[in-house]
Design an enzyme around this catalytic site. Structure first.
Site, PDB file in Angstrom:
ATOM      1  N   ARG A 160      13.225  27.372  29.539  1.00  0.00           N
ATOM      2  CA  ARG A 160      12.709  26.020  29.860  1.00  0.00           C
ATOM      3  C   ARG A 160      12.132  25.452  28.314  1.00  0.00           C
ATOM      4  O   ARG A 160      11.145  26.323  27.761  1.00  0.00           O
ATOM      5  CB  ARG A 160      11.535  26.133  30.706  1.00  0.00           C
TER       6      ARG A 160
ATOM      7  N   HIS B 154       6.702  17.010  26.375  1.00  0.00           N
ATOM      8  CA  HIS B 154       5.670  18.091  26.121  1.00  0.00           C
ATOM      9  C   HIS B 154       4.978  17.629  24.901  1.00  0.00           C
ATOM     10  O   HIS B 154       4.740  18.481  24.020  1.00  0.00           O
ATOM     11  CB  HIS B 154       6.198  19.404  25.909  1.00  0.00           C
TER      12      HIS B 154
ATOM     13  N   GLU C  95       2.289  19.028  31.956  1.00  0.00           N
ATOM     14  CA  GLU C  95       0.599  19.182  31.691  1.00  0.00           C
ATOM     15  C   GLU C  95      -0.052  17.617  31.269  1.00  0.00           C
ATOM     16  O   GLU C  95      -0.511  17.500  30.267  1.00  0.00           O
ATOM     17  CB  GLU C  95       0.037  20.156  30.977  1.00  0.00           C
TER      18      GLU C  95
ATOM     19  N   ASN D 145       1.547  25.294  36.238  1.00  0.00           N
ATOM     20  CA  ASN D 145       1.029  26.028  35.025  1.00  0.00           C
ATOM     21  C   ASN D 145      -0.183  26.596  35.269  1.00  0.00           C
ATOM     22  O   ASN D 145      -1.129  25.875  35.674  1.00  0.00           O
ATOM     23  CB  ASN D 145       1.039  25.174  34.086  1.00  0.00           C
TER      24      ASN D 145
ATOM     25  N   TYR E 209      -3.327  29.552  33.931  1.00  0.00           N
ATOM     26  CA  TYR E 209      -3.887  30.680  33.027  1.00  0.00           C
ATOM     27  C   TYR E 209      -5.308  31.439  33.505  1.00  0.00           C
ATOM     28  O   TYR E 209      -5.331  32.351  33.358  1.00  0.00           O
ATOM     29  CB  TYR E 209      -4.201  30.025  31.589  1.00  0.00           C
TER      30      TYR E 209
ATOM     31  N   GLU F 243       4.488  27.923  33.917  1.00  0.00           N
ATOM     32  CA  GLU F 243       4.172  28.680  32.676  1.00  0.00           C
ATOM     33  C   GLU F 243       3.174  29.480  33.154  1.00  0.00           C
ATOM     34  O   GLU F 243       2.297  29.124  34.196  1.00  0.00           O
ATOM     35  CB  GLU F 243       3.132  27.543  31.737  1.00  0.00           C
TER      36      GLU F 243
END
Length: 469
Positions: free
Chosen positions: A77, A121, A166, A296, A298, A372
């Site tokens: 990606r 991005h 995002e 995504n 985290y 991600e």
């Protein structure tokens, strides 16, 4: 922990972003993006680091693709640099810029690696920012024109397309807290930017569907936040979580999935704006058919109601005197106990499980990809030159186990993209934070796969979670 196999055809990939890896900032017609301007502004990035050279991927493309193949990756990606393809954000494409991406796609396909293109991005051409940037409606139409240029160039050789990565970061870190490019601190501009990013997704998706063959799969990558009240029994803390959920998540999922902004978001921000920048039909236009949805993830967020000044306001996205949360001044963020990454983010795979299950239920029939997931650690080469990053392996193991658990309860997860392929320019943190599975010596550009890269290779080749240690 589960040790079973993933579904047949599950896509194992890794991800990067153009400004973080490409370098060649002024070559072949490329002009500055907002990140070039931001990074070259004193005090904006750690150590004054810039992406001028980064990982020099622009010149080391073939080497990097061969490395991906050696690591057993089934997909890559990457994002297209808007100012490399359309330097001013207007007019015809620069073919030399498109040639890089044509060659990259060809290399990937030659190695049996599926290319997954992200159109945006975060590298808005600086000329479009000078004209007002994402707070201006025209930027959404410029994005659609740019999307058409890239789609025409790559056409049927790419099946997986992402409009935006995002958009929350683009809008709220870029225009409210100012810790990301373009570094503005205007909460109303951030809300306007969020809307125009939603509009850009809708317009861009329409263009892609008109230009690309039917086999193309078009989606968007969001970074939804798992928002938890500090005290679940406190009505005030639950309301604080609701406010952040509206700003972090529903400001995008409202239009994208339901064709309308949530009423509580509009009420929470009414003292800032009447949202009159929403044009007739915009919210419905943002709701285009999704072929897939990217998640995504985290770390989760823990919040409480805290109207006073002496409370923790930092949400882990970088220090600023300005909040990225318009209309949520009475919300405090808290660091849960337990293990943390080098970013100071708590390690909590349960959040990924929650998101995959939640979004699977919220968007039934829409396949999910983890576009991600990864962690920064202070890993360094040992005396023998190897990087034994066992912390990252444990992080990945825990989060891939969460994916398996989500699959087991019916979430339609089709693939996982490790962030990141290699150490790179980590935005405002410069080169000080390393997320890569591959170590990069930025002085020599030497690539060295870390222990986590080889562990992930084992997962990808076997299609099954590998043991720790």
């Amino acid at each position: 922990m589960s040790s079973g196999s993933f579904p047949p055809g599950f896509l194992w990939g890794s991800a990067t972003a153009a400004y973080q890896v490409e370098g060649a900032a002024t070559e072949d017609g490329r002009t500055p993006s907002i990140w070039d301007r931001f990074a070259h502004t004193p005090g904006r990035t750690e150590n004054g680091d810039t992406g001028d050279v980064a990982c020099d991927h622009y010149h080391r493309r073939a080497e990097d693709v061969a490395m991906m193949a050696d690591l057993g990756l089934g997909a890559y990606r990457f994002s297209v640099s808007w100012p490399r393809v359309q330097p001013t954000g207007r007019g015809p494409a620069v073919q030399r810029g498109l040639d890089f991406y044509r060659a990259l796609v060809d290399d990937l396909l030659d190695h049996g690696i599926t290319p997954a293109v992200t159109l945006y991005h975060w590298d808005l051409p600086q000329e479009l920012e000078d004209a007002g940037g994402w707070p201006q409606r025209d930027t959404a139409y410029r994005f659609a024109e740019y999307a058409d240029l890239v789609a025409e160039a790559l056409d049927d050789r790419v099946e997986l397309w992402t409009t935006l990565n995002e958009p929350w970061c683009s809008a709220f870190l870029g225009y409210a807290s100012g810790v990301h490019a373009p570094g503005r601190t205007d909460p109303v501009a951030a809300l306007r930017a969020a809307h125009h990013l939603n509009l850009a997704h809708g317009l861009g998706t329409q263009v892609l569907r008109a230009r690309l063959p039917a086999k193309a799969k078009i989606g968007i990558s969001l970074n939804p936040s798992v928002v938890r009240p500090l005290d679940p029994s406190s009505e005030a803390d639950r309301d604080a979580a609701r406010r952040i959920d509206a700003l972090a998540n529903r400001v995008f999922t409202g239009p994208l999935l339901h064709g309308a902004y949530p009423e509580d978001l509009l009420a929470d921000t009414a003292r800032l704006t009447d949202w009159s920048f929403i044009g007739r039909g915009d919210e419905k236009l943002a709701r285009q058919r999704l072929d897939w949805l990217g998640i995504n993830y985290y770390t989760p967020a823990v919040v409480s109601h805290a109207p006073g000044d002496d409370v923790p306001r930092s949400d882990g996205h970088g220090a600023s005197d300005h909040s990225p949360w318009p209309g949520a001044d009475s919300v405090a963020f808290h660091q849960p106990p337990g293990e943390r990454t080098a970013m100071g983010w708590s390690v909590d795979p349960s959040g990924l499980y929650e998101l995959l299950v939640q979004y699977g239920q919220m968007a039934p029939g829409v396949p999910l990809y983890v576009t991600e997931n990864g962690a920064a650690y202070d890993d360094k080469p040992g005396a023998d030159g190897t990087v034994d990053d066992q912390e990252r392996i444990a992080y990945l193991h825990g989060h891939l186990d969460a994916v398996q658990r989500a699959l087991a309860v019916g979430a339609d997860v089709r693939g996982y993209f490790l962030w990141s392929l290699m150490d790179n320019f980590e935005w405002a943190y410069g080169y000080g934070k390393r997320f890569g599975a591959v170590h990069v010596d930025f002085a020599t550009q030497r690539r060295t796969p870390k222990a986590s890269a080889r562990w992930y290779e084992g997962v990808a080749r076997a299609g099954a979670l590998q043991p720790l240690g």
